[in-house]
Structures are given as structure tokens and as C-alpha cells.
Design a protein around this motif. Structure first.
Motif, PDB file in Angstrom:
ATOM      1  N   ILE A   1       0.857  -1.188   0.000  1.00  0.00           N
ATOM      2  CA  ILE A   1       0.000   0.000   0.000  1.00  0.00           C
ATOM      3  C   ILE A   1       0.891   1.235   0.000  1.00  0.00           C
ATOM      4  CG2 ILE A   1      -1.799   1.270   1.246  1.00  0.00           C
ATOM      5  CD1 ILE A   1      -2.466  -1.470   2.638  1.00  0.00           C
ATOM      6  N   THR A   2       0.540   2.213  -0.840  1.00  0.00           N
ATOM      7  CA  THR A   2       1.281   3.472  -0.876  1.00  0.00           C
ATOM      8  C   THR A   2       0.322   4.599  -1.210  1.00  0.00           C
ATOM      9  OG1 THR A   2       3.304   4.538  -1.698  1.00  0.00           O
ATOM     10  CG2 THR A   2       1.945   3.400  -3.334  1.00  0.00           C
ATOM     11  N   HIS A   3       0.652   5.796  -0.762  1.00  0.00           N
ATOM     12  CA  HIS A   3      -0.204   6.967  -0.974  1.00  0.00           C
ATOM     13  C   HIS A   3      -0.362   7.231  -2.474  1.00  0.00           C
ATOM     14  CE1 HIS A   3      -1.694  11.103  -0.804  1.00  0.00           C
ATOM     15  NE2 HIS A   3      -1.889  10.955   0.496  1.00  0.00           N
ATOM     16  N   PRO A   4      -1.554   7.583  -2.938  1.00  0.00           N
ATOM     17  CA  PRO A   4      -1.747   7.858  -4.364  1.00  0.00           C
ATOM     18  C   PRO A   4      -0.924   9.065  -4.825  1.00  0.00           C
ATOM     19  CG  PRO A   4      -3.708   8.478  -3.099  1.00  0.00           C
ATOM     20  CD  PRO A   4      -2.817   7.713  -2.167  1.00  0.00           C
ATOM     21  N   ALA A   5      -0.568   9.067  -6.102  1.00  0.00           N
ATOM     22  CA  ALA A   5       0.245  10.151  -6.669  1.00  0.00           C
ATOM     23  C   ALA A   5      -0.656  11.342  -6.982  1.00  0.00           C
ATOM     24  CB  ALA A   5       0.970   9.669  -7.915  1.00  0.00           C
ATOM     25  N   ASN A   6      -0.818  12.208  -5.998  1.00  0.00           N
ATOM     26  CA  ASN A   6      -1.579  13.440  -6.188  1.00  0.00           C
ATOM     27  C   ASN A   6      -0.722  14.618  -5.751  1.00  0.00           C
ATOM     28  OD1 ASN A   6      -1.641  13.321  -3.366  1.00  0.00           O
ATOM     29  ND2 ASN A   6      -3.762  12.610  -3.281  1.00  0.00           N
ATOM     30  N   HIS A   7      -1.343  15.750  -5.452  1.00  0.00           N
ATOM     31  CA  HIS A   7      -0.580  16.954  -5.120  1.00  0.00           C
ATOM     32  C   HIS A   7       0.091  16.886  -3.745  1.00  0.00           C
ATOM     33  CE1 HIS A   7      -4.463  17.534  -3.177  1.00  0.00           C
ATOM     34  NE2 HIS A   7      -3.904  18.441  -2.397  1.00  0.00           N
ATOM     35  N   LEU A   8      -0.179  15.831  -2.967  1.00  0.00           N
ATOM     36  CA  LEU A   8       0.401  15.729  -1.626  1.00  0.00           C
ATOM     37  C   LEU A   8       1.727  14.984  -1.586  1.00  0.00           C
ATOM     38  CD1 LEU A   8      -2.812  15.034   0.500  1.00  0.00           C
ATOM     39  CD2 LEU A   8      -1.639  17.207   0.112  1.00  0.00           C
ATOM     40  N   ILE A   9       2.105  14.342  -2.703  1.00  0.00           N
ATOM     41  CA  ILE A   9       3.389  13.645  -2.750  1.00  0.00           C
ATOM     42  C   ILE A   9       4.051  13.862  -4.113  1.00  0.00           C
ATOM     43  CG2 ILE A   9       2.448  11.820  -1.264  1.00  0.00           C
ATOM     44  CD1 ILE A   9       2.845   9.934  -3.785  1.00  0.00           C
ATOM     45  N   LEU A  10       5.342  13.575  -4.163  1.00  0.00           N
ATOM     46  CA  LEU A  10       6.056  13.530  -5.433  1.00  0.00           C
ATOM     47  C   LEU A  10       5.941  12.113  -5.985  1.00  0.00           C
ATOM     48  CD1 LEU A  10       8.009  15.121  -7.375  1.00  0.00           C
ATOM     49  CD2 LEU A  10       9.859  13.927  -6.187  1.00  0.00           C
ATOM     50  N   ASN A  11       5.574  12.010  -7.244  1.00  0.00           N
ATOM     51  CA  ASN A  11       5.479  10.689  -7.879  1.00  0.00           C
ATOM     52  C   ASN A  11       6.896  10.225  -8.232  1.00  0.00           C
ATOM     53  OD1 ASN A  11       4.582   8.360  -9.084  1.00  0.00           O
ATOM     54  ND2 ASN A  11       3.717   9.365 -10.875  1.00  0.00           N
ATOM     55  N   GLY A  12       7.547   9.592  -7.270  1.00  0.00           N
ATOM     56  CA  GLY A  12       8.941   9.195  -7.427  1.00  0.00           C
ATOM     57  C   GLY A  12       9.162   8.253  -8.599  1.00  0.00           C
ATOM     58  N   ILE A  13      10.328   8.357  -9.218  1.00  0.00           N
ATOM     59  CA  ILE A  13      10.645   7.505 -10.362  1.00  0.00           C
ATOM     60  C   ILE A  13      10.828   6.054  -9.905  1.00  0.00           C
ATOM     61  CG2 ILE A  13      12.210   7.104 -12.289  1.00  0.00           C
ATOM     62  CD1 ILE A  13      10.503   9.692 -12.448  1.00  0.00           C
ATOM     63  N   THR A  14      11.516   5.843  -8.785  1.00  0.00           N
ATOM     64  CA  THR A  14      11.645   4.483  -8.255  1.00  0.00           C
ATOM     65  C   THR A  14      10.272   3.947  -7.855  1.00  0.00           C
ATOM     66  OG1 THR A  14      13.864   5.042  -7.438  1.00  0.00           O
ATOM     67  CG2 THR A  14      12.857   3.020  -6.581  1.00  0.00           C
ATOM     68  N   ARG A  15       9.433   4.806  -7.334  1.00  0.00           N
ATOM     69  CA  ARG A  15       8.045   4.433  -7.033  1.00  0.00           C
ATOM     70  C   ARG A  15       7.358   3.922  -8.299  1.00  0.00           C
ATOM     71  NH1 ARG A  15       2.964   6.533  -7.592  1.00  0.00           N
ATOM     72  NH2 ARG A  15       1.502   6.300  -5.835  1.00  0.00           N
ATOM     73  N   GLN A  16       7.540   4.635  -9.408  1.00  0.00           N
ATOM     74  CA  GLN A  16       6.920   4.229 -10.669  1.00  0.00           C
ATOM     75  C   GLN A  16       7.452   2.869 -11.143  1.00  0.00           C
ATOM     76  OE1 GLN A  16       7.064   7.419 -13.642  1.00  0.00           O
ATOM     77  NE2 GLN A  16       6.988   8.936 -12.002  1.00  0.00           N
ATOM     78  N   VAL A  17       8.761   2.663 -10.958  1.00  0.00           N
ATOM     79  CA  VAL A  17       9.357   1.374 -11.325  1.00  0.00           C
ATOM     80  C   VAL A  17       8.716   0.249 -10.513  1.00  0.00           C
ATOM     81  CG1 VAL A  17      11.486  -0.011 -11.238  1.00  0.00           C
ATOM     82  CG2 VAL A  17      11.560   2.344 -12.093  1.00  0.00           C
ATOM     83  N   ILE A  18       8.539   0.474  -9.222  1.00  0.00           N
ATOM     84  CA  ILE A  18       7.967  -0.552  -8.349  1.00  0.00           C
ATOM     85  C   ILE A  18       6.519  -0.838  -8.713  1.00  0.00           C
ATOM     86  CG2 ILE A  18       7.205  -0.972  -5.965  1.00  0.00           C
ATOM     87  CD1 ILE A  18       9.884   0.298  -5.081  1.00  0.00           C
ATOM     88  N   LEU A  19       5.735   0.184  -8.999  1.00  0.00           N
ATOM     89  CA  LEU A  19       4.349  -0.033  -9.396  1.00  0.00           C
ATOM     90  C   LEU A  19       4.280  -0.885 -10.659  1.00  0.00           C
ATOM     91  CD1 LEU A  19       3.702   2.093  -7.221  1.00  0.00           C
ATOM     92  CD2 LEU A  19       2.082   3.114  -8.831  1.00  0.00           C
ATOM     93  N   ALA A  20       5.162  -0.586 -11.614  1.00  0.00           N
ATOM     94  CA  ALA A  20       5.174  -1.353 -12.866  1.00  0.00           C
ATOM     95  C   ALA A  20       5.612  -2.790 -12.630  1.00  0.00           C
ATOM     96  CB  ALA A  20       6.098  -0.677 -13.878  1.00  0.00           C
ATOM     97  N   GLN A  21       6.628  -2.988 -11.780  1.00  0.00           N
ATOM     98  CA  GLN A  21       7.128  -4.332 -11.510  1.00  0.00           C
ATOM     99  C   GLN A  21       6.110  -5.166 -10.726  1.00  0.00           C
ATOM    100  OE1 GLN A  21      10.030  -5.831 -12.581  1.00  0.00           O
ATOM    101  NE2 GLN A  21      10.169  -4.008 -13.870  1.00  0.00           N
ATOM    102  N   CYS A  22       5.409  -4.545  -9.796  1.00  0.00           N
ATOM    103  CA  CYS A  22       4.376  -5.268  -9.044  1.00  0.00           C
ATOM    104  C   CYS A  22       3.248  -5.696  -9.979  1.00  0.00           C
ATOM    105  CB  CYS A  22       3.829  -4.395  -7.921  1.00  0.00           C
ATOM    106  SG  CYS A  22       4.955  -4.216  -6.506  1.00  0.00           S
ATOM    107  N   ALA A  23       2.854  -4.811 -10.882  1.00  0.00           N
ATOM    108  CA  ALA A  23       1.795  -5.147 -11.835  1.00  0.00           C
ATOM    109  C   ALA A  23       2.223  -6.293 -12.741  1.00  0.00           C
ATOM    110  CB  ALA A  23       1.434  -3.921 -12.665  1.00  0.00           C
TER     111      ALA A  23
END
Length: 288
Positions: free
Chosen positions: A195-217
Motif C-alpha cells: 500500500i502506498t499513498h496515491p500520486a496526487n498533489h500531496l506527494i512527489l510521484n517518485g521515479i523508483t516508485r513508478q518502477v515498483i508499481l510497474a514491476q508489481c503489476a
């Protein structure tokens, strides 16, 4: 050592050409990116440049170079400094404005200034295996955390507070809701779900975060983007944080409370391996 100034590489000693009235110095009026380098190759450079241009657009800043031009300059900088492993820092400001004034529309004749440098700092691989401590800190930042802005004072104070308390990272929360780290994204694991906070105006959508989301999917790991509370954080089976400079590191203790069994958890380790595989794929073999 060479640094990037506009579209040229110059000696570090010549970098005094940057004007004292640059709006980046006076207002924090600019955006930046940090790109990881392994084996002399950039990791997720395309994604970093996409975010750089998105951040610039959100603050109405024009970047006077195309992405392919900046890509070429980054490669030149890496080669000139013989960087094998470390990071590249890119920054672009709205440029010089004299006399100083808040309204940037009055400085439309000024040229946006691109600068860049390298840092031969490797990832702390011992921390990847052992895990780290963290502390909770109220999130008092502005409401445009999706912009990778030069305005980092609250982040710096939070990180300093964490280190003063013997922790590696500060975890921000707005009231009961956990947002992200002082320089990272935060994930929890509960009942084998990430579980991780959604990518909205309250967080930075980290690049490593994006890699992890893609790898989990791609691998079938259950992952949900939703808000979670401080209580859920402290009662999680596993907690980890991610960033370009740290990759993905397990958090084993928060404000004296042990997370799970006090070790880097099995799903965290699995996700670390997925990140390592992507690094090896893009940059050549680093991790076994």
C-alpha cells in the motif's frame, strides 16, 4: 571536474558565472532532478526528464532545450567526469532578474538557466540488507508536492530532525494520514498487500516508485494506491521507502516501535530484487 552550464560543459572553477540575481537563489524559482548512474549508464533517464518538463510546465517555466539535447548533455557530463556509479544533478531556474521582484512576468526577457553536476556516491548497500530507523514528522509543506521544486526547506528540516533522533528518514503525516518521506516515497505491507499513498498533489510521484508499481503489476504482487494512517503504518507487517538515491530500503523501527519482526521483510526483499533486475537490465550487471 566538469559541470554543466546552459548547454556547455565548463570547469567547476568557472561556475562563478552564475548570476547572484538568479531567481533560483532569490526565490527558489526552479525545478530539479537527480538521476542515478550505474556502470556509467543512466537509470530511468527518460522518466526523469519527463518529470523535469512536467514540473517546469506546472510553474510556467520554459526549458529552452529539447529532451534529446539534455540527454546528450547528461551523457557528455558523465563521460567527462568518468562517472561509473553515482548521481547526476540537473537544475533549471527561471534565470536572472534585476532588480529583484516577485512578478516573473516582468522577466520574460531573461533566459532559463540549466546547470548540472555529478556526485560519485554509491548506494549504501548495507542499509538495503539491514533496514533503517525512521521517525514521524508533521507534514507542514505547501500543497504542490507533486512539483520537484527547489523549495526544500521543510524537507531539509525534517531530515535533520530525523538524524538528530538517530533515524535515517523522516516520515511526513498530515494529521492521521501518512504522505511520504522527507526525500522518499513510503510503502507499507499488510497481509501480503503493498500500500502506498496515491500520486496526487500531496506527494512527489517518485521515479523508483513508478518502477515498483510497474514491476508489481508485471509480477502479480498486490498493490493498492490509497491513503493510510499512522496507526496502519505502525501496525504494518513491513515498511519500506524508495528514492533515486536510496533505491528501496526497509524500515525496521519507527519512533522506537519495532515494525514486524524487526527485520527487512520478505516482500520488501522481493521488491528490492525486482528493482535490482530492472537496474541490471538498463545499466548492465550490478546486482547478483
Amino acid at each position: 571536474m566538469k559541470v554543466l552550464y546552459k548547454n556547455q560543459l565548463i570547469d567547476r572553477e568557472q561556475a562563478q558565472v552564475i548570476d547572484i540575481e538568479d531567481r533560483g537563489y532569490q526565490f527558489g524559482d526552479g525545478v530539479y532532478e537527480v538521476i542515478r548512474v550505474y556502470n556509467g549508464h543512466t537509470f530511468t533517464l527518460k522518466e526523469h526528464l519527463t518529470r523535469l518538463f512536467e514540473s517546469a510546465k506546472k510553474i510556467k517555466l520554459t526549458i529552452p532545450y529539447k529532451k534529446k539535447e539534455i540527454t546528450a548533455l547528461v551523457f557528455q557530463l558523465i563521460q567527462a567526469n568518468q562517472l561509473t556509479e553515482g548521481t547526476v544533478y540537473l537544475q533549471i531556474t527561471r534565470g536572472n532578474q534585476s532588480p529583484r521582484q516577485h512578478d516573473f512576468h516582468l522577466s520574460q526577457q531573461s533566459e532559463s538557466i540549466l546547470t548540472g553536476s555529478t556526485n560519485p556516491k554509491a548506494v549504501n548497500r548495507a542499509q538495503l540488507q539491514q533496514g533503517v530507523k525512521a521517525t514521524l514528522i508533521p507534514d507542514t509543506r505547501w500543497l504542490h508536492c507533486d512539483i520537484k521544486s527547489l523549495n526544500l526547506l521543510v524537507n531539509l528540516l525534517a531530515n535533520a530532525q530525523a538524524h538528530e533522533q538517530g533515524a535515517t528518514e523522516g516520515i511526513f503525516h498530515r494529521d492521521e494520514i501518512v504522505t511520504e518521506g522527507s526525500h522518499s516515497n513510503v510503502f507499507i505491507v499488510k497481509n501480503k498487500q503493498v500500500i502506498t499513498h496515491p500520486a496526487n498533489h500531496l506527494i512527489l510521484n517518485g521515479i523508483t516508485r513508478q518502477v515498483i508499481l510497474a514491476q508489481c503489476a508485471a509480477t502479480g504482487i498486490q498493490l493498492e494506491e490509497r491513503e493510510f494512517t499512522r496507526k496502519e503504518l505502525l501496525e504494518a507487517d513491513e515498511v519500506f521507502f524508495t528514492s533515486t538515491s536510496t533505491e528501496g530500503q526497509g524500515i525496521t523501527e519507527i519512533d522506537g516501535q519495532i515494525i514486524g519482526d524487526g527485520q527487512v521483510g520478505p516482500l520488501t526483499k522481493q521488491i528490492q530484487q525486482l528493482v535490482f533486475q530492472e537496474i541490471n537490465k538498463q545499466c548492465g550487471k550490478i546486482y547478483v
